[in-house]
Design an enzyme around this catalytic site. Structure first.
Site, PDB file in Angstrom:
ATOM      1  N   HIS A  20      -2.250 -47.737  89.469  1.00  0.00           N
ATOM      2  CA  HIS A  20      -3.677 -47.407  89.641  1.00  0.00           C
ATOM      3  C   HIS A  20      -4.532 -48.676  89.553  1.00  0.00           C
ATOM      4  O   HIS A  20      -4.987 -49.036  88.457  1.00  0.00           O
ATOM      5  CB  HIS A  20      -4.119 -46.419  88.565  1.00  0.00           C
ATOM      6  CG  HIS A  20      -3.560 -45.054  88.770  1.00  0.00           C
ATOM      7  ND1 HIS A  20      -4.207 -44.084  89.490  1.00  0.00           N
ATOM      8  CD2 HIS A  20      -2.383 -44.518  88.380  1.00  0.00           C
ATOM      9  CE1 HIS A  20      -3.467 -42.995  89.522  1.00  0.00           C
ATOM     10  NE2 HIS A  20      -2.345 -43.227  88.858  1.00  0.00           N
ATOM     11  N   GLU A  77      -7.526 -49.151  90.345  1.00  0.00           N
ATOM     12  CA  GLU A  77      -8.921 -48.897  89.956  1.00  0.00           C
ATOM     13  C   GLU A  77      -9.142 -49.115  88.461  1.00  0.00           C
ATOM     14  O   GLU A  77     -10.267 -49.371  88.026  1.00  0.00           O
ATOM     15  CB  GLU A  77      -9.349 -47.474  90.372  1.00  0.00           C
ATOM     16  CG  GLU A  77      -8.747 -46.309  89.585  1.00  0.00           C
ATOM     17  CD  GLU A  77      -7.377 -45.863  90.084  1.00  0.00           C
ATOM     18  OE1 GLU A  77      -6.703 -46.656  90.774  1.00  0.00           O
ATOM     19  OE2 GLU A  77      -6.967 -44.717  89.785  1.00  0.00           O
ATOM     20  N   CYS A 101      -0.860 -44.128  94.033  1.00  0.00           N
ATOM     21  CA  CYS A 101       0.067 -43.258  93.310  1.00  0.00           C
ATOM     22  C   CYS A 101       0.490 -42.085  94.187  1.00  0.00           C
ATOM     23  O   CYS A 101       1.312 -42.266  95.080  1.00  0.00           O
ATOM     24  CB  CYS A 101      -0.552 -42.828  91.986  1.00  0.00           C
ATOM     25  SG  CYS A 101       0.701 -42.424  90.762  1.00  0.00           S
TER      26      CYS A 101
HETATM   27  N1  GLN Z   1       2.191 -36.506  90.648  1.00  0.00           N
HETATM   28  C1  GLN Z   1       2.729 -37.783  90.973  1.00  0.00           C
HETATM   29  C2  GLN Z   1       3.713 -38.279  89.928  1.00  0.00           C
HETATM   30  O1  GLN Z   1       3.732 -37.803  88.817  1.00  0.00           O
HETATM   31  C3  GLN Z   1       1.622 -38.790  91.172  1.00  0.00           C
HETATM   32  C4  GLN Z   1       0.850 -39.079  89.915  1.00  0.00           C
HETATM   33  C5  GLN Z   1      -0.439 -39.823  90.174  1.00  0.00           C
HETATM   34  O2  GLN Z   1      -0.919 -39.857  91.298  1.00  0.00           O
HETATM   35  N2  GLN Z   1      -1.045 -40.357  89.151  1.00  0.00           N
HETATM   36  O3  GLN Z   1       4.476 -39.158  90.204  1.00  0.00           O
END
Ligand code: GLN
Length: 545
Positions: A512, A514, A386
């Site tokens: 994600h 994980e 992310c």
């Molecule tokens: N802050 C970034 C976004 O909102 C990444 C979010 C995250 O890593 N979960 O896109």
């Protein structure tokens, strides 16, 4: 045919928080599932937030996202990992949701002039959320409900009252109360102390709940005498006083519970018809977690490195990924601010791989970008999740494509090159809660990529939690210089995965992974990172000799 009666197990906690109530609940769930029963899990959180999404991970640990996009408590992660099921938003209920539903109903006039009160209106709503799970699925045998917080907290009282009433209404043969407490060892007295447990059970009984089973968290074995003593004071037969001893891995807890005959007790109390336990595969996995041949060091470069609960699912995903690689994955927690201040060499020269997890807010971002540059230039295996992917794109844009001051719009609204930008659908969003791109989305993987080799699939589904995306206006420039967009949304409009083909393992994902790793089916992106890190370590060792 008559509908089968679902049975309820309620798990409360006493004495102290962090005793492992979620793991205890998940372990009981696994034992019952392994006896052939259909188990569902649920957690009640007594805070006023509607969900965990708006809470700081520093205070509350990670926000665990489900397939349906619910932002939930991290215990839901344990449930999914132990029981290997995908839960829904009905599995995490907060006081905020309960009050919200009751107040909305009151405004509609549904209560016909009644004075709306905690008892019965709030407690009725709690009970209906409990029963909802059984009403949605008639195959359910057991619903395990964990009550967040510690007995004695003011805010959990309505939940305890509701579960007391559930016992009365469903009948005792359909309801079981399990209470987790602490039996501390006092060095000076050279003794295990039972008084905190006695007090905790006394408090529960004052509320009207007599626990059926006590799980006693302890660092030392509980003798038969101690169990008898606790049983006598707490009005419980000594065989229902269970030793819940510290384990070297959380995945061993179900095995230890079984040795203490927990599943037999539950089957007996609830008169369940089920098969014998078969934990064979689970035991094999635990053996592998406990006795690996190799070791590998992975640097996790993030903002909340002092609070490991903020990265719970990542930590667990590495435990899972160690199993097929026959390796212990040692995580080295590195503050991205330290990397920024002291340079990456100091922290990253002796790790075998690097993971940059998700995150929000500007603090530490430049350190993460420096870390990406270091791993890219030194061929160190890398997985960016992310925000980790976003940092990888920013670094590549700046240092390879020559786009000076390239950045994410999240951290610099004035950047001349917003290579990471808000999705159109996010521009209008004003409410913070539940408004990100959340939950499971499909992703198409391009043939011939490392991602395709790792997943062995052309289409995957992964869970998201973010507002920002790779800016499509820069795709061409990035790919001309060698960045491969290996995963895209099926309509091609969103970049979901990136990789660098001339690097041993350099992968970024906007989702994600994980959140979908399970001990018996580790996530391929983590398994791949650990495998690459093992290779890197061997090579590096050989070069150094
Ligand atoms: N802050 C970034 C976004 O909102 C990444 C979010 C995250 O890593 N979960 O896109």
């Amino acid at each position: 045919m008559a509908r089968k009666q679902a049975k309820y197990i309620f798990i409360t906690g006493g004495v102290a928080s962090s005793l492992g109530k979620g793991i205890a609940a998940a372990s009981i769930g696994l034992l019952l599932k392994s006896r052939g029963l259909e188990v569902r899990m649920q957690k009640f959180d007594p805070y006023i937030n509607v969900d965990a999404g708006t809470m700081n991970p520093f205070q509350h640990g990670e926000v665990y996202v489900l397939d349906d996009g619910a932002e939930t408590d991290l215990d839901l992660g344990h449930y999914e990992r132990f029981i290997d099921i995908n839960l829904s938003r009905h599995s995490n209920i907060t006081s905020g949701q309960i009050y919200d539903a009751v107040i909305q109903r009151e405004r509609r006039g549904d209560y016909l002039g009644a004075c709306v009160q905690v008892i019965p209106h709030i407690t009725d709503e709690i009970k209906s959320r409990c029963r909802m799970i059984a009403s949605q699925d008639e195959n359910v045998d057991i619903i395990i409900t964990e009550i967040g917080g510690t007995v004695g907290d003011i805010e959990s009282l309505p939940f305890l009252e509701a579960i007391r009433q559930m016992g009365l209404e469903n009948g005792r043969e359909n309801t079981l109360y399990v209470h987790l407490t602490l039996v501390p060892y006092l060095n000076t007295a050279d003794e295990l102390k039972t008084k905190p447990t006695q007090h905790s059970v006394k408090m529960l009984r004052e509320i009207g709940i007599q626990p059926d089973i006590l799980l006693c968290r302890t660092g030392k074995e509980l003798s038969r005498d101690i169990k008898k003593k606790i049983g006598l004071f707490c009005n419980i037969p000594p065989e229902a006083v269970i030793e819940n001893i510290d384990a070297s891995t959380i995945y061993e807890v179900p095995i230890l519970f079984h040795h203490e005959l927990v599943d037999n007790l539950i089957v007996h109390y609830l008169k369940l018809l089920c098969k014998d336990l078969d934990l064979g595969k689970w035991k094999e996995m635990v053996q592998k977690v406990k006795n690996p041949t190799n070791t590998v060091r992975i640097g996790v470069c993030g903002k909340y490195v002092n609070l490991k609960d903020a990265y719970k699912s990542i930590t667990e995903a590495f435990v899972h990924a160690g199993v097929p690689n026959d390796a212990r994955v040692e995580l080295v927690w590195i503050s991205s601010e330290d990397i920024f201040n002291d340079g990456p060499e100091k922290y990253l020269s002796d790790v075998d791989g690097v993971l940059i997890p998700g995150g929000f807010g500007e603090r530490g971002v430049e350190g993460k970008i420096k870390a990406v540059q270091y791993v890219r230039e030194n061929n160190i295996p890398f997985l960016g999740i992310c925000l980790g992917l976003q940092c990888a794109v920013i670094e590549f844009a700046r240092n390879i494509c020559g786009l000076e001051n390239a950045h994410s719009h999240e951290f610099n609204a004035e950047t001349p090159h917003p290579v990471i930008d808000l999705m159109d659908s996010q521009r209008k969003v004003v409410r913070m809660g539940g408004s990100m791109r959340l939950g499971s989305y499909p992703c198409a993987i391009a043939n011939g990529t490392i991602a395709h080799r790792i997943y062995h699939k052309a289409k995957i589904n992964e869970r998201h939690r973010h507002r920002y995306e790779v800016n499509n206006d820069y795709r061409e420039q990035l790919s001309q210089k060698g960045m491969v967009f290996s995963g895209l949304s099926p309509d091609g409009s969103l970049v979901e995965m990136i990789e660098l083909p001339n690097h041993p393992y350099f992968i970024g994902c906007q989702f994600h992974p994980e959140l979908k790793s399970r001990p018996m089916s580790p996530h391929p992106l983590f398994t791949g990172l650990v495998e690459a890190a093992l290779k890197y370590r061997k090579l590096n060792r050989a070069n150094k000799q």
